[in-house]
Design a protein around this motif. Structure first.
Motif: not given
Length: 124
Positions: A19-33, A71-79
């Motif tokens: 399982r790969l994870s992609c953690a986002a920072s700087g802006r909320t992930l829900s802004s992006y496809a 899948s994505r968890d926008n609350a965790k800013n992670t895909v």
């Protein structure tokens, strides 16, 4: 601007899972496809899977459909990319990518932000 960091790659035997994870920072992930791409040695970077901003729509390339789940968890800013029944041909560096406009695509040039990648090696 968003910063993306992938993790979860490694060495696995054929038939195994990662399982790969992609953690986002700087802006909320829900802004992006979001999407995952991969690049094998000597080959061009190719589309693997994509997910809409809300997570309600997902898309896969034919070679991963039925084996991979994005899948994505926008609350965790992670895909995430759950990869099952891995094959040797899945060996590649996997990249997470973000797209500012809402429409999900599988075209590499449509994506605005990229992570550094995580290596996945499947041994046969």
């Amino acid at each position: 601007q968003v910063r993306l960091v992938e993790s979860g790659g490694g060495l696995v035997q054929a038939g195994g899972s990662l399982r790969l994870s992609c953690a986002a920072s700087g802006r909320t992930l829900s802004s992006y496809a979001m999407a995952w791409f991969r690049q094998a040695p000597g080959k061009e970077r190719e589309f693997v899977a994509a997910i809409s901003r809300s997570g309600s729509s997902t898309y896969y390339t034919n070679s991963t459909k039925g084996r991979f789940t994005i899948s994505r968890d926008n609350a965790k800013n992670t895909v995430y990319l759950q990869m099952n029944s891995l094959k040797s041909e899945d060996t590649a560096v996997y990249y997470c990518a973000a797209k500012e406009t809402a429409r999900v695509t599988w075209t590499l040039l449509d994506y605005d932000y990229w992570g550094q990648g995580t290596q996945v090696t499947v041994s046969s």
